[in-house]
Write a protein that holds these residues in place. Sequence first.
Motif, PDB file in Angstrom:
ATOM      1  N   ASP A  42      -8.415  -1.129   5.969  1.00 35.21           N
ATOM      2  CA  ASP A  42      -9.429  -0.779   6.965  1.00 35.21           C
ATOM      3  C   ASP A  42     -10.834  -0.979   6.384  1.00 35.21           C
ATOM      4  O   ASP A  42     -10.994  -1.319   5.213  1.00 35.21           O
ATOM      5  CB  ASP A  42      -9.211   0.659   7.442  1.00 35.21           C
ATOM      6  CG  ASP A  42      -9.898   1.650   6.537  1.00 35.21           C
ATOM      7  OD1 ASP A  42      -9.702   1.547   5.305  1.00 35.21           O
ATOM      8  OD2 ASP A  42     -10.658   2.499   7.036  1.00 35.21           O
ATOM      9  N   VAL A  64      -6.943   6.686   7.786  1.00 28.87           N
ATOM     10  CA  VAL A  64      -6.944   5.721   8.892  1.00 28.87           C
ATOM     11  C   VAL A  64      -6.036   6.271   9.989  1.00 28.87           C
ATOM     12  O   VAL A  64      -4.861   6.559   9.724  1.00 28.87           O
ATOM     13  CB  VAL A  64      -6.407   4.333   8.433  1.00 28.87           C
ATOM     14  CG1 VAL A  64      -6.608   3.292   9.539  1.00 28.87           C
ATOM     15  CG2 VAL A  64      -7.075   3.861   7.150  1.00 28.87           C
ATOM     16  N   ARG A  68      -5.897   4.730  17.612  1.00 22.15           N
ATOM     17  CA  ARG A  68      -6.099   3.383  17.051  1.00 22.15           C
ATOM     18  C   ARG A  68      -7.204   2.639  17.792  1.00 22.15           C
ATOM     19  O   ARG A  68      -7.989   1.912  17.190  1.00 22.15           O
ATOM     20  CB  ARG A  68      -4.777   2.598  17.072  1.00 22.15           C
ATOM     21  CG  ARG A  68      -3.881   2.999  15.927  1.00 22.15           C
ATOM     22  CD  ARG A  68      -2.447   2.567  16.059  1.00 22.15           C
ATOM     23  NE  ARG A  68      -1.681   3.159  14.978  1.00 22.15           N
ATOM     24  CZ  ARG A  68      -1.396   2.558  13.825  1.00 22.15           C
ATOM     25  NH1 ARG A  68      -1.776   1.316  13.609  1.00 22.15           N
ATOM     26  NH2 ARG A  68      -0.734   3.178  12.881  1.00 22.15           N
ATOM     27  N   TYR A 118      -3.980   6.045   3.560  1.00 21.82           N
ATOM     28  CA  TYR A 118      -3.476   4.751   3.103  1.00 21.82           C
ATOM     29  C   TYR A 118      -4.264   4.389   1.852  1.00 21.82           C
ATOM     30  O   TYR A 118      -5.472   4.633   1.800  1.00 21.82           O
ATOM     31  CB  TYR A 118      -3.743   3.643   4.126  1.00 21.82           C
ATOM     32  CG  TYR A 118      -3.043   3.773   5.452  1.00 21.82           C
ATOM     33  CD1 TYR A 118      -3.516   4.653   6.420  1.00 21.82           C
ATOM     34  CD2 TYR A 118      -1.939   2.983   5.744  1.00 21.82           C
ATOM     35  CE1 TYR A 118      -2.889   4.744   7.654  1.00 21.82           C
ATOM     36  CE2 TYR A 118      -1.308   3.065   6.992  1.00 21.82           C
ATOM     37  CZ  TYR A 118      -1.787   3.952   7.934  1.00 21.82           C
ATOM     38  OH  TYR A 118      -1.174   4.044   9.164  1.00 21.82           O
ATOM     39  N   GLY A 119      -3.622   3.771   0.881  1.00 26.45           N
ATOM     40  CA  GLY A 119      -4.379   3.383  -0.306  1.00 26.45           C
ATOM     41  C   GLY A 119      -3.768   2.216  -1.053  1.00 26.45           C
ATOM     42  O   GLY A 119      -2.568   1.954  -0.976  1.00 26.45           O
ATOM     43  N   THR A 120      -4.654   1.497  -1.769  1.00 25.79           N
ATOM     44  CA  THR A 120      -4.230   0.374  -2.608  1.00 25.79           C
ATOM     45  C   THR A 120      -4.101   0.866  -4.043  1.00 25.79           C
ATOM     46  O   THR A 120      -5.076   1.355  -4.626  1.00 25.79           O
ATOM     47  CB  THR A 120      -5.304  -0.745  -2.585  1.00 25.79           C
ATOM     48  OG1 THR A 120      -5.601  -1.070  -1.232  1.00 25.79           O
ATOM     49  CG2 THR A 120      -4.820  -1.969  -3.344  1.00 25.79           C
ATOM     50  N   TYR A 142       5.554  -0.518   2.870  1.00 25.85           N
ATOM     51  CA  TYR A 142       4.649   0.453   2.243  1.00 25.85           C
ATOM     52  C   TYR A 142       5.452   1.227   1.205  1.00 25.85           C
ATOM     53  O   TYR A 142       6.682   1.200   1.207  1.00 25.85           O
ATOM     54  CB  TYR A 142       4.170   1.496   3.274  1.00 25.85           C
ATOM     55  CG  TYR A 142       3.071   1.036   4.208  1.00 25.85           C
ATOM     56  CD1 TYR A 142       1.754   0.930   3.775  1.00 25.85           C
ATOM     57  CD2 TYR A 142       3.357   0.733   5.538  1.00 25.85           C
ATOM     58  CE1 TYR A 142       0.738   0.528   4.648  1.00 25.85           C
ATOM     59  CE2 TYR A 142       2.342   0.323   6.413  1.00 25.85           C
ATOM     60  CZ  TYR A 142       1.036   0.226   5.949  1.00 25.85           C
ATOM     61  OH  TYR A 142       0.049  -0.181   6.811  1.00 25.85           O
ATOM     62  N   ARG A 160       3.608  -3.875  21.228  1.00 24.07           N
ATOM     63  CA  ARG A 160       4.378  -3.689  20.003  1.00 24.07           C
ATOM     64  C   ARG A 160       5.406  -2.575  20.181  1.00 24.07           C
ATOM     65  O   ARG A 160       6.453  -2.586  19.544  1.00 24.07           O
ATOM     66  CB  ARG A 160       3.381  -3.311  18.896  1.00 24.07           C
ATOM     67  CG  ARG A 160       3.815  -3.654  17.536  1.00 24.07           C
ATOM     68  CD  ARG A 160       2.638  -3.663  16.588  1.00 24.07           C
ATOM     69  NE  ARG A 160       2.112  -2.333  16.327  1.00 24.07           N
ATOM     70  CZ  ARG A 160       1.099  -2.092  15.498  1.00 24.07           C
ATOM     71  NH1 ARG A 160       0.503  -3.081  14.881  1.00 24.07           N
ATOM     72  NH2 ARG A 160       0.681  -0.863  15.298  1.00 24.07           N
ATOM     73  N   SER A 199       0.828  -1.210   0.000  1.00 25.00           N
ATOM     74  CA  SER A 199       0.000   0.000   0.000  1.00 25.00           C
ATOM     75  C   SER A 199       0.858   1.254   0.000  1.00 25.00           C
ATOM     76  O   SER A 199       2.028   1.219   0.389  1.00 25.00           O
ATOM     77  CB  SER A 199      -0.880   0.034   1.252  1.00 25.00           C
ATOM     78  OG  SER A 199      -1.809  -1.015   1.240  1.00 25.00           O
ATOM     79  N   GLU A 258      -4.952  -6.144   3.173  1.00 22.44           N
ATOM     80  CA  GLU A 258      -5.104  -5.981   4.622  1.00 22.44           C
ATOM     81  C   GLU A 258      -5.371  -4.502   4.860  1.00 22.44           C
ATOM     82  O   GLU A 258      -4.438  -3.717   5.043  1.00 22.44           O
ATOM     83  CB  GLU A 258      -3.798  -6.439   5.276  1.00 22.44           C
ATOM     84  CG  GLU A 258      -3.898  -6.625   6.756  1.00 22.44           C
ATOM     85  CD  GLU A 258      -2.516  -6.616   7.387  1.00 22.44           C
ATOM     86  OE1 GLU A 258      -1.572  -7.169   6.800  1.00 22.44           O
ATOM     87  OE2 GLU A 258      -2.395  -6.028   8.466  1.00 22.44           O
ATOM     88  N   GLU A 283      -8.642   2.020  -4.078  1.00 24.16           N
ATOM     89  CA  GLU A 283      -9.320   2.592  -2.916  1.00 24.16           C
ATOM     90  C   GLU A 283      -8.285   3.316  -2.093  1.00 24.16           C
ATOM     91  O   GLU A 283      -7.105   2.972  -2.142  1.00 24.16           O
ATOM     92  CB  GLU A 283     -10.007   1.503  -2.075  1.00 24.16           C
ATOM     93  CG  GLU A 283      -9.063   0.455  -1.448  1.00 24.16           C
ATOM     94  CD  GLU A 283      -8.294   0.950  -0.237  1.00 24.16           C
ATOM     95  OE1 GLU A 283      -8.825   1.768   0.516  1.00 24.16           O
ATOM     96  OE2 GLU A 283      -7.141   0.533  -0.049  1.00 24.16           O
ATOM     97  N   ALA A 337      -8.170   5.625   1.975  1.00 26.63           N
ATOM     98  CA  ALA A 337      -8.955   6.088   3.129  1.00 26.63           C
ATOM     99  C   ALA A 337      -8.041   6.765   4.137  1.00 26.63           C
ATOM    100  O   ALA A 337      -6.818   6.544   4.141  1.00 26.63           O
ATOM    101  CB  ALA A 337      -9.650   4.900   3.791  1.00 26.63           C
ATOM    102  N   ARG A 339       8.030   3.287  10.456  1.00 25.41           N
ATOM    103  CA  ARG A 339       8.491   2.886  11.796  1.00 25.41           C
ATOM    104  C   ARG A 339       9.884   2.301  11.648  1.00 25.41           C
ATOM    105  O   ARG A 339      10.252   1.847  10.559  1.00 25.41           O
ATOM    106  CB  ARG A 339       7.592   1.786  12.357  1.00 25.41           C
ATOM    107  CG  ARG A 339       6.188   2.213  12.627  1.00 25.41           C
ATOM    108  CD  ARG A 339       5.414   1.057  13.264  1.00 25.41           C
ATOM    109  NE  ARG A 339       4.013   1.363  13.304  1.00 25.41           N
ATOM    110  CZ  ARG A 339       3.043   0.591  12.807  1.00 25.41           C
ATOM    111  NH1 ARG A 339       3.340  -0.564  12.229  1.00 25.41           N
ATOM    112  NH2 ARG A 339       1.797   0.968  12.878  1.00 25.41           N
TER     113      ARG A 339
END
Length: 184
Positions: free
Chosen positions: A88, A61, A133, A66-68, A38, A122, A22, A86, A57, A59, A29
């Motif tokens: 949202d 988040v 989150r 984030y997008g595909t 990513y 994490r 994505s 994977e 798509e 969105a 991180r």
Amino acid sequence: MGKGTLVAMLRERLDCLGLTVSATTREPRPGEVEGTSYYFMDDDEFDRLVEGGEFLEWAWVHGHRYGTLRREVERVTGRGLSVILEIDVQGGLNVRRADPEAVLVFIEPPSAEELERRLRGRGTEDEASIERRLSGAREEMGKASLYDVRIVNDDLERACAELQDVIRTYETNGGPTEDVCDQA
Ligand code: 5GP
């Protein structure tokens, strides 16, 4: 263990599945790799891709975008693989709009407490991000009924087996890679 672990386990078992990378405007991180974790980018670059119609798509988040990318999906399907995204809930519902045959699987954390424990464990998020989150997850839970299937991720092995069943059913019903999945 969360969604990422579940999907990684599934992919080890089913080699008919390809994962897309994505695009996101969030900061990498430690340990994340450009083009593998990513495609990390700034708002201007993301805007250009949106304007160019390059996303299947996208969105907001947890305060980032984030997008595909369509070309990522084509890269995977071009290899004869099924695509697993994977993403949202808003993104999932947008994918369904673009492709009504998409199967939407809602991966539920065992409980809000467990989700919080995983996020804190994490160690990658600051307090504000954890709060964002958690409230995002509560909102997503409210939309779970819109999905085709719900799987509670309390036991990784069982959740993975359930997800494999969902994919097998999808392939049997005419998914693009029936033969490849059957061999796996
Ligand atoms: P993270 O910042 O932890 O890597 O990802 C946060 C959330 O962003 C993930 O749980 C996932 O639901 C969502 N996400 C990741 N990639 C995409 C994408 O391409 N599209 C959408 N809509 N959501 C995504």
